[in-house]
Design an enzyme around this catalytic site. Structure first.
Site, PDB file in Angstrom:
ATOM      1  N   GLU A 299     -10.394   7.046   1.987  1.00 28.79           N
ATOM      2  CA  GLU A 299      -9.985   5.656   1.780  1.00 28.79           C
ATOM      3  C   GLU A 299     -10.946   4.672   2.448  1.00 28.79           C
ATOM      4  O   GLU A 299     -11.214   4.769   3.651  1.00 28.79           O
ATOM      5  CB  GLU A 299      -8.575   5.414   2.341  1.00 28.79           C
TER       6      GLU A 299
ATOM      7  N   HIS B 210      -1.112  -9.589  -0.974  1.00 31.08           N
ATOM      8  CA  HIS B 210      -1.645  -8.854  -2.133  1.00 31.08           C
ATOM      9  C   HIS B 210      -1.424  -9.642  -3.418  1.00 31.08           C
ATOM     10  O   HIS B 210      -0.671 -10.611  -3.425  1.00 31.08           O
ATOM     11  CB  HIS B 210      -0.919  -7.498  -2.273  1.00 31.08           C
TER      12      HIS B 210
ATOM     13  N   ASP C 217      -5.147   0.636  -4.744  1.00 32.25           N
ATOM     14  CA  ASP C 217      -3.691   0.564  -4.829  1.00 32.25           C
ATOM     15  C   ASP C 217      -3.219  -0.798  -5.329  1.00 32.25           C
ATOM     16  O   ASP C 217      -2.173  -0.933  -5.935  1.00 32.25           O
ATOM     17  CB  ASP C 217      -3.058   0.907  -3.477  1.00 32.25           C
ATOM     18  N   HIS C 218      -4.039  -1.828  -5.078  1.00 35.00           N
ATOM     19  CA  HIS C 218      -3.712  -3.213  -5.455  1.00 35.00           C
ATOM     20  C   HIS C 218      -4.902  -4.070  -5.058  1.00 35.00           C
ATOM     21  O   HIS C 218      -5.813  -3.595  -4.370  1.00 35.00           O
ATOM     22  CB  HIS C 218      -2.474  -3.706  -4.690  1.00 35.00           C
TER      23      HIS C 218
ATOM     24  N   ASP D  38      -1.558   5.044   8.789  1.00 30.98           N
ATOM     25  CA  ASP D  38      -1.322   3.904   7.909  1.00 30.98           C
ATOM     26  C   ASP D  38      -0.837   4.389   6.531  1.00 30.98           C
ATOM     27  O   ASP D  38      -0.929   5.578   6.212  1.00 30.98           O
ATOM     28  CB  ASP D  38      -2.614   3.078   7.788  1.00 30.98           C
TER      29      ASP D  38
ATOM     30  N   SER E  43       0.819  -1.212   0.000  1.00 31.65           N
ATOM     31  CA  SER E  43       0.000   0.000   0.000  1.00 31.65           C
ATOM     32  C   SER E  43       0.850   1.259   0.000  1.00 31.65           C
ATOM     33  O   SER E  43       0.419   2.301  -0.487  1.00 31.65           O
ATOM     34  CB  SER E  43      -0.919   0.030   1.218  1.00 31.65           C
TER      35      SER E  43
HETATM   36 ZN   LIG Z   1      -3.155  -1.430   0.149  1.00 31.54          ZN
END
Ligand SMILES: [Zn+2]
Ligand SMILES: *[C@@H]1O[C@H](CO)[C@@H](O)[C@H](O)[C@H]1NC(C)=O
Ligand SMILES: *[C@@H]1O[C@H](CO)[C@@H](O)[C@H](O)[C@H]1NC(C)=O
Ligand SMILES: *[C@@H]1O[C@H](CO)[C@@H](O)[C@H](O)[C@H]1NC(C)=O
Length: 592
Positions: free
Chosen positions: A356, A513, A404-405, A212, A161
């Site tokens: 987010e 991920h 982001d992924h 984060d 991230s």
């Molecule tokens: Zn992420």
């Protein structure tokens, strides 16, 4: 106040990474084993429960991040091509709207952390099933599909991230773990910082710790995402550029309290809330009552820091039963939109807001589809909230949303071992669950802590009746599953998740991920044409600063000056091994 708070954290005497990680690991260890965490007598019983749970909740995700980080820093990855150069004179970079003076505009950028295309299919079908909607009913997101984004980082085909958000904030690819730092540990200016410098109001809204990776990348620069003590300070203004953010709403209160305060997760005794208030003029709201005082944005004076959970805001599937304790993503987003619009009413500049849906990713890490569909639904609702805002607003504006992924390698099909494939999956299983695996695991730990001498048989019966049947809606648990839960409660979260997933025939390929391209959504319009089709995540990042006509390179040059001579934090593999040792075992145990 400690001497450290008087100084730039960037120049602080010692990097805190390994200390932080060790401390965190100890807390996680305690939480995973159901050891009660000492708490302030001032807290209500409910907050005590929620706090302990929050510790437990965060454990898995942080552990996974550390494991990933460890792999990335210790294994040889294929040498990757350098990030695509950004030519200042590149005609494709500017567009016609760069030349003339822009009218006032607002930009809302939404990140669905860890949400891949399969999450949409999962959630769309779930919604059709639970709300008895026709097969052609779609999510709001589906109606605003815009393109797809390629996500690799500089040092891995699978991004984390931090590198993912650096691509958005700076418009450059970087290494996994980088918080708006480029390879070689060089800082890069962010769209939020450049926007603030140019007179825009700025905001960050998340459902995880505001320190984060995703929020951090817009308002901090550190070598590694685990340096959250530093990130908290930079976010309020103790950093190279001073204060860049006007409004922060989310979780992660523990990073803002000195280590002498109950509920702190800092290694030092810096009271960041006090620093924020006294040195930078922030207002502070630390609970749901404080959030309600903001009156959905009508009673906000900036800068305003709102931290409504010690760590993560609970998953939506659980939060909706604790709405008197935690605000939702859509409530926080609506509050931010109203507050920022009000603050810029008399300005010729608008605002930049990053929102987010942080915990779609966590549900992916845990492989918990029942939690994930409710996270995505809440994100979809928030997307609609922003669209409605833009529709009503007199100011020109754009909404761009992407991930982001992907997380988990989610598949809306699963072939059971030794069985033929089944051409179906079952939303009804997800519909029956009314708690996350994370919350069930928390309840199990709490129960064990309260009745440590219970027989295994009695524990199994309790787990089945109170958690598996009552919370997950599963009435056909196998003896092997129940006994795995009773004998290895540390692995309860993944075991519960697997019980739900296999019955729903939902597949997962990883607790980490994946490299699949993710979707881009937008309110649309001519300006957003530049990120239509299949683009690089850095194209999305460059679009953000181009749309606002702000200069991130100017901020980069200033940062480079101010960072000269600073200590660079390199990851020591021993330090990381110390942190990841136990969790790796925990993950292995998770596969019953
Ligand atoms: Zn992420
Ligand atoms: C709290 O922070 C101070 C420095 O700020 C440090 O000296 C002390 O050891 C810390 N205490 C704990 C329990 O971590
Ligand atoms: C408005 O905000 C102020 C400052 O935070 C607070 O004292 C006041 O109670 C709020 N008003 C309402 C009606 O909630
Ligand atoms: C969850 O569902 C069970 C039955 O499926 C029910 O007994 C319980 O009250 C529900 N809990 C909540 C919080 O909705």
């Amino acid at each position: 106040m400690s001497p450290r708070s008087e100084r730039s954290p960037l120049l602080a005497d010692r990097p805190r990474t390994s200390e932080d990680s060790t401390r965190r690991a100890e807390e996680e260890d305690a939480a995973l084993h159901g050891v009660p965490v000492p708490l302030s007598p001032r807290r209500s019983a409910r907050e005590v429960i929620l706090f302990t749970w929050a510790l437990l909740a965060t454990a898995g995700v942080i552990v996974l991040a550390v494991v990933l980080q460890h792999r990335n820093s210790t294994s040889d990855t294929t040498p990757s091509p350098p990030p695509p150069p950004i030519a200042p004179g590149d005609p494709s970079a500017g567009g016609p709207y760069l030349s003339s003076k822009r009218p006032k505009r607002n930009l809302i950028f939404m990140v669905s952390d860890g949400m891949g295309p399969a999450s949409l299919s999962l959630t769309r079908s779930f919604r059709q099933f639970t709300a008895s909607l026709p097969a052609d009913d779609v999510l709001t997101l589906d109606r605003h599909f815009w393109g797809t984004s390629r996500t690799r980082s500089t040092n891995s085909l699978v991004t984390d991230s931090a590198a993912g958000a650096t691509a958005f904030s700076c418009g450059h690819k970087s290494y996994n773990g980088a918080i708006s730092m480029l390879p070689g540990h060089k800082p890069c200016g962010t769209v939020l910082e450049a926007a603030k410098r140019k007179g825009f109001a700025t905001g960050l809204v998340v459902t995880t710790d505001v320190t984060d990776a995703t929020p951090a990348c817009f308002a901090a620069h550190v070598d590694w995402r685990m340096q959250m003590d530093e990130i908290a300070l930079q976010e309020v203004g103790v950093g190279p550029l001073g204060r860049s953010v006007d409004l922060i709403l989310g979780g992660g209160r523990c990073h803002f309290l000195g280590n002498g305060t109950r509920g702190s997760c800092r290694a030092d005794d810096v009271d960041v809330v006090r620093v924020a208030r006294e040195k930078f003029g922030w207002g502070f709201k630390g609970d749901r009552a404080g959030f309600d005082e903001l009156r959905m944005g009508k009673n906000v004076s900036l800068p305003m820091l709102g931290l409504f959970a010690d760590a993560d805001v609970p998953f939506e599937i659980d939060r909706r039963n604790m709405a008197d304790v935690y605000p939702s993503l859509s409530e926080m987003a609506a509050t931010a939109l109203t507050a920022l619009e009000k603050a810029t009413r008399d300005s010729d500049k608008g605002f930049f807001l990053m929102i987010e849906g942080s915990r779609i990713d966590h549900a992916g890490h845990f492989n918990d589809p029942a939690a994930q569909v409710r996270e995505v639904l809440e994100y979809d609702k928030t997307f609609k909230t922003v669209l409605d805002f833009l529709e009503k607003s007199d100011t020109e504006g754009v909404l761009v949303a992407t991930s982001d992924h992907e997380t988990g390698g989610l598949a809306t099909a699963w072939q059971a071992p030794n069985e033929l494939p089944v051409y179906n999956w079952h939303p009804s299983v997800l519909a029956k669950a009314n708690a996350s695996a994370e919350y069930c695991a928390f309840l199990l730990h709490q129960h064990i802590a309260a009745a440590p001498v219970e027989s295994e048989r009695s524990l199994i019966d309790w787990i089945n009746a109170e958690l598996v049947v009552a919370r997950l809606g599963i009435t056909d648990a196998l003896e092997a599953e129940l006994s795995a839960l009773a004998t290895n409660p540390a692995a309860a979260n993944p075991i519960f998740s697997r019980m739900v997933s296999t019955r729903a025939r939902i597949g997962w390929s990883t607790h980490g991920h994946s490299a699949v391209d993710v979707n881009i959504y937008s309110s649309g319009g001519k300006a957003a044409e530049k990120i239509r089709g299949n683009v690089e995540n850095t194209d999305v990042g460059r679009f953000l600063s181009e749309y606002l006509d702000v200069d991130v390179d100017e901020i980069t040059r200033e940062l480079e000056d101010k960072f000269q001579g600073r200590e660079v934090v390199e990851l020591k593999s021993e330090g990381v091994a110390e942190v990841s040792g136990h969790p790796v075992e925990w993950l292995r145990d998770a596969r019953i």
